[in-house]
Design a protein around this motif. Sequence first.
Motif, PDB file in Angstrom:
ATOM      1  N   ASP A 231       0.828  -1.212   0.000  1.00 14.75           N
ATOM      2  CA  ASP A 231       0.000   0.000   0.000  1.00 14.75           C
ATOM      3  C   ASP A 231       0.860   1.258   0.000  1.00 14.75           C
ATOM      4  O   ASP A 231       0.479   2.282  -0.580  1.00 14.75           O
ATOM      5  CB  ASP A 231      -0.921   0.007   1.222  1.00 14.75           C
ATOM      6  CG  ASP A 231      -1.883  -1.172   1.222  1.00 14.75           C
ATOM      7  OD1 ASP A 231      -2.218  -1.659   0.133  1.00 14.75           O
ATOM      8  OD2 ASP A 231      -2.290  -1.607   2.323  1.00 14.75           O
ATOM      9  N   TYR A 234       3.402   0.720  -3.911  1.00 15.31           N
ATOM     10  CA  TYR A 234       3.031   0.237  -5.246  1.00 15.31           C
ATOM     11  C   TYR A 234       2.791   1.396  -6.221  1.00 15.31           C
ATOM     12  O   TYR A 234       3.318   1.390  -7.342  1.00 15.31           O
ATOM     13  CB  TYR A 234       1.792  -0.654  -5.177  1.00 15.31           C
ATOM     14  CG  TYR A 234       1.427  -1.235  -6.528  1.00 15.31           C
ATOM     15  CD1 TYR A 234       2.163  -2.282  -7.065  1.00 15.31           C
ATOM     16  CD2 TYR A 234       0.373  -0.715  -7.282  1.00 15.31           C
ATOM     17  CE1 TYR A 234       1.855  -2.803  -8.318  1.00 15.31           C
ATOM     18  CE2 TYR A 234       0.062  -1.226  -8.522  1.00 15.31           C
ATOM     19  CZ  TYR A 234       0.813  -2.274  -9.036  1.00 15.31           C
ATOM     20  OH  TYR A 234       0.502  -2.781 -10.284  1.00 15.31           O
ATOM     21  N   ASP A 235       2.013   2.376  -5.831  1.00 16.62           N
ATOM     22  CA  ASP A 235       1.727   3.501  -6.729  1.00 16.62           C
ATOM     23  C   ASP A 235       2.905   4.468  -6.824  1.00 16.62           C
ATOM     24  O   ASP A 235       3.024   5.213  -7.805  1.00 16.62           O
ATOM     25  CB  ASP A 235       0.478   4.258  -6.250  1.00 16.62           C
ATOM     26  CG  ASP A 235      -0.784   3.412  -6.371  1.00 16.62           C
ATOM     27  OD1 ASP A 235      -0.833   2.565  -7.281  1.00 16.62           O
ATOM     28  OD2 ASP A 235      -1.701   3.596  -5.547  1.00 16.62           O
ATOM     29  N   GLU A 238       7.778   3.817 -10.010  1.00 17.00           N
ATOM     30  CA  GLU A 238       7.542   3.936 -11.445  1.00 17.00           C
ATOM     31  C   GLU A 238       8.781   3.481 -12.202  1.00 17.00           C
ATOM     32  O   GLU A 238       9.911   3.801 -11.821  1.00 17.00           O
ATOM     33  CB  GLU A 238       7.199   5.376 -11.838  1.00 17.00           C
ATOM     34  CG  GLU A 238       5.904   5.894 -11.237  1.00 17.00           C
ATOM     35  CD  GLU A 238       5.572   7.299 -11.714  1.00 17.00           C
ATOM     36  OE1 GLU A 238       5.911   7.624 -12.873  1.00 17.00           O
ATOM     37  OE2 GLU A 238       5.006   8.076 -10.927  1.00 17.00           O
TER      38      GLU A 238
END
Length: 621
Positions: A231, A234-235, A238
């Motif tokens: 959590d 992950y975002d 890049e």
Amino acid sequence: MPVNLTRSAIAMINGGDVNSKPLVQVVDIKLIGNSQERYRLLLSDSESTQHAMLATQLNEHVRTGRVKKGSIIQLIDYICSTVQNRRIIVVLNMETIIPEYEIIGNPKLLTDSDTRTNKSMPNNNLEPSARSRVPANNVQSFRPTVQPAYQPPPNYKIQGPIMKNEAPARIIPIAALNPYQGRWAIKARVTAKGDLRRYNNARGDGKVFSFDLLDSDGGEIRVTCFNNVVDRFYDFIEVGKVYLISKGSLKPAQKNFNHLKNEWEIFLESNSTVELCPNEDGSIPRLQFSFRPINEIESAENNSILDVIGIVTTVNPSVPILRKNGMETQRRILNLKDASGKSVELTLWGDFCNKEGQKLQEMVDSGFSPVLAVKAGKVNDFNGKTIGTISSTQLVIDPDCPEAGNLRDWFEREGKNTGSISISKEIMPGGSKNEIRKTLSQIKDEGLGRSDKPDWVTAKATIVFIKTDNFCYTACPLMIGDRQCNKKVTRSGNKKWICDRCNQEFEECDYRFLLQVQIQDHTGLTWVTAFQESGEEILGCSAKEMYSLKYELQDDTRFGEIIRNRLFNQYLFRLKIKEELYGDEQKTKITVVKVDKVNYSAESRYLLDLIRKNLPIRKQF
């Protein structure tokens, strides 16, 4: 001739020194570990000794004999860590000054009391120790190039003992990472990022994802995150960006799933830090390849992961494949050749088919043969050697690297006019793996489609007729999960469209092709059915546009022109053949799965290949 070692170097390193670059002697070397090669050294400053671990990237120094018992070395990068209540020096970088020398002095193993005593010594005590009372002009002195007296960082002067984990971690190369380091940081670029995966085991549900890192020294390592850590990062992670990562734990890499050349893998934890480096200087490459010639792939182990580069000679159409879990995916097969005289089949799966695969097909169809670099392809040895893409595979078309330039020069000079021997299963050039080229008469004569499973064949044929009545149907536009319903809909009493499957009404419906097409080759003709995607490939426009021309605009001229322009054109049809029961009668249904214009270059190679295969048979008669 006597040699001066750096006095009290061992004690000072134990006290926190990381800058003095001292001269020490190797008094013992021992190979430890069964699964991985690691060397433990016993280092001496002529007074004290201390055990040390050699970073794995320095193993070559021992294997080649540059470091052995008695060697005089200069420590360049090093750190002292506590492992199982013992202090261990981790040597990250070093230089050999004298490969072999007699043991200097009578050093004793450093004790904790020696370390505490040394911490109270002034910082100017780093002086060479005299091995024997000889005149100075007879002493051979190997002073380090840079050997300043150890000074604590300014932020920690006159503050008493430094609290544990208070000092910032040092940035070290990925190759120097090992479990013996207490604090570390790495600066690296993300080269690949895996999908978020969910799992269920005895401990319950969980989620995991991994990403691969590359630093400026060429070191690579995989980073894995679980559950709450997913959590957090992950975002944030890049591909292509550079990050500063610290406070993770190192565990042995799982080689069944990790192809990187590193024996360790980083697991990020709740206290781990990941910082974006927005102003990185470009010193870290975006990808690092270790190419294998195609002729070496022939002897590669099954399921091994490797990099390969080659000229793309053929690209086959993308075809749908039903996975064991019931989900449908795409598969596209192409062929690579290189200067080794061999070629190999590369299978693209999923999104690779529509992204890089479609671009490659367009380039090859235009007459250009691009260079393709494959990072992390998986070897398969079923009926010959092939390479397939996996989630961490990366494809680079016409990469900017010396290997690509050399390959292009070879191809333009001689490669385009020379043949190659395939190390993959013999298949139809221009056709996909497990595809069979058939004539239309063979479909009937051989009774295709009558078994429990459908038959899949490829046929080269010409469109001779297209039915214009009921060429499309009204379809449900609603989504069921990640797929469109597509069931036939009808008008309700209030003039809205209604879907019996979804039990819902809506203002607008979708239009989908249901083309009945007659195709013919030199052996006969047959009817085939082309649904949405295949219909669009044949007519070059959508079902909605054709419906509008015929029924709304009533432009029969334009409608008829589109139909006539598709007649008497030759295509390669990928066909699904299955016998089905209609009422009390068994009928063979032939569905167009994929249709492509004939690539005459690939078709010529196919015909030449047929001639070559038949020549030996003719010679026998």
